[in-house]
Write an enzyme that holds these catalytic residues in place. Structure first.
Site, PDB file in Angstrom:
ATOM      1  N   ASP A  21      -1.530 -18.621   2.922  1.00 48.91           N
ATOM      2  CA  ASP A  21      -1.513 -18.264   1.501  1.00 48.91           C
ATOM      3  C   ASP A  21      -1.696 -19.575   0.739  1.00 48.91           C
ATOM      4  O   ASP A  21      -0.744 -20.313   0.525  1.00 48.91           O
ATOM      5  CB  ASP A  21      -0.184 -17.601   1.140  1.00 48.91           C
ATOM      6  CG  ASP A  21      -0.090 -17.238  -0.330  1.00 48.91           C
ATOM      7  OD1 ASP A  21      -1.137 -17.059  -0.976  1.00 48.91           O
ATOM      8  OD2 ASP A  21       1.042 -17.148  -0.841  1.00 48.91           O
ATOM      9  N   GLU A  82      -5.978 -15.945   2.591  1.00 54.42           N
ATOM     10  CA  GLU A  82      -6.096 -15.059   1.441  1.00 54.42           C
ATOM     11  C   GLU A  82      -7.289 -15.475   0.598  1.00 54.42           C
ATOM     12  O   GLU A  82      -7.486 -16.655   0.308  1.00 54.42           O
ATOM     13  CB  GLU A  82      -4.823 -15.094   0.600  1.00 54.42           C
ATOM     14  CG  GLU A  82      -4.821 -14.059  -0.511  1.00 54.42           C
ATOM     15  CD  GLU A  82      -3.484 -13.961  -1.203  1.00 54.42           C
ATOM     16  OE1 GLU A  82      -2.700 -13.084  -0.811  1.00 54.42           O
ATOM     17  OE2 GLU A  82      -3.230 -14.765  -2.105  1.00 54.42           O
ATOM     18  N   ASP A 155       6.147 -17.694  -0.290  1.00 56.41           N
ATOM     19  CA  ASP A 155       4.820 -18.125   0.154  1.00 56.41           C
ATOM     20  C   ASP A 155       4.704 -18.090   1.679  1.00 56.41           C
ATOM     21  O   ASP A 155       3.646 -17.779   2.219  1.00 56.41           O
ATOM     22  CB  ASP A 155       4.503 -19.535  -0.364  1.00 56.41           C
ATOM     23  CG  ASP A 155       4.428 -19.572  -1.877  1.00 56.41           C
ATOM     24  OD1 ASP A 155       3.591 -18.853  -2.438  1.00 56.41           O
ATOM     25  OD2 ASP A 155       5.217 -20.319  -2.494  1.00 56.41           O
TER      26      ASP A 155
END
Length: 178
Positions: A21, A82, A155
């Site tokens: 991420d 992502e 996260d």
């Protein structure tokens, strides 16, 4: 075949995915293994942090260095990242894009395949609902991996969810192809 990753040795590990991420201040990561029975196991998760007062080129170097170290330590088979989501904050999107670049370069230099998923694709794969909120996602990650609590910080949990999304996508593609 026996694979060693850090202090983990298991003859049953089939695939290891590193989920990322990306962010300039905080990049979340999750390493998830799938064994030959199809069971998932969390190998590691956490975040890379960079200092806001540092120049951008040094922050990107830090992300690249941390990512490269993680790849060397765990030798993942694939990296799932992502996709960049353009919201209203273009400045933030550019910053995240730069962090993604550092991540993608580290993976490319390690000759690792990289796949990308939108936030909605990750949510759909993990919770069955493309608009799931953070709490729902964390609960599903916790349940899927049979953990006593959800990975922290958020996260890191997102990095784990991205890795799980890719492992589930691999399994689905095998079923469809069979």
């Amino acid at each position: 075949m026996t694979r060693t990753h850090g202090d983990i040795e298991s003859p049953a590990i089939e695939t290891i995915v590193l989920g990322i991420d990306p962010g300039t201040a905080t990049t979340g990561y999750g390493l998830v293994a799938q064994d030959t029975r199809g069971d998932y196991r969390l190998l590691a998760c956490g975040v890379f942090r960079t200092a806001a007062h540092e120049p951008m080129h040094l922050r990107l170097k830090e992300i690249f260095t941390d990512m490269s170290s993680l790849i060397r330590e765990f030798a993942p088979d694939e990296v799932a990242v992502e996709k960049l989501f353009f919201g209203k904050n273009v400045t933030n999107a550019i910053s995240v894009g730069q962090a993604r670049g550092a991540v993608l370069l580290a993976a490319a230099l390690a000759d690792l395949p990289v796949v990308e998923y939108t936030p909605a694709e990750v949510k759909q794969a993990i919770s069955g609902y493309g608009n799931a909120d953070k709490r729902q996602m964390q609960e599903m990650v916790q349940r899927t991996l049979n953990l006593p609590e959800a990975p922290q910080p958020d996260d890191a949990a997102d990095g784990v969810a991205i890795a799980l999304c890719h492992l589930q996508t691999i399994a689905y593609r095998r079923l469809v192809g069979a």
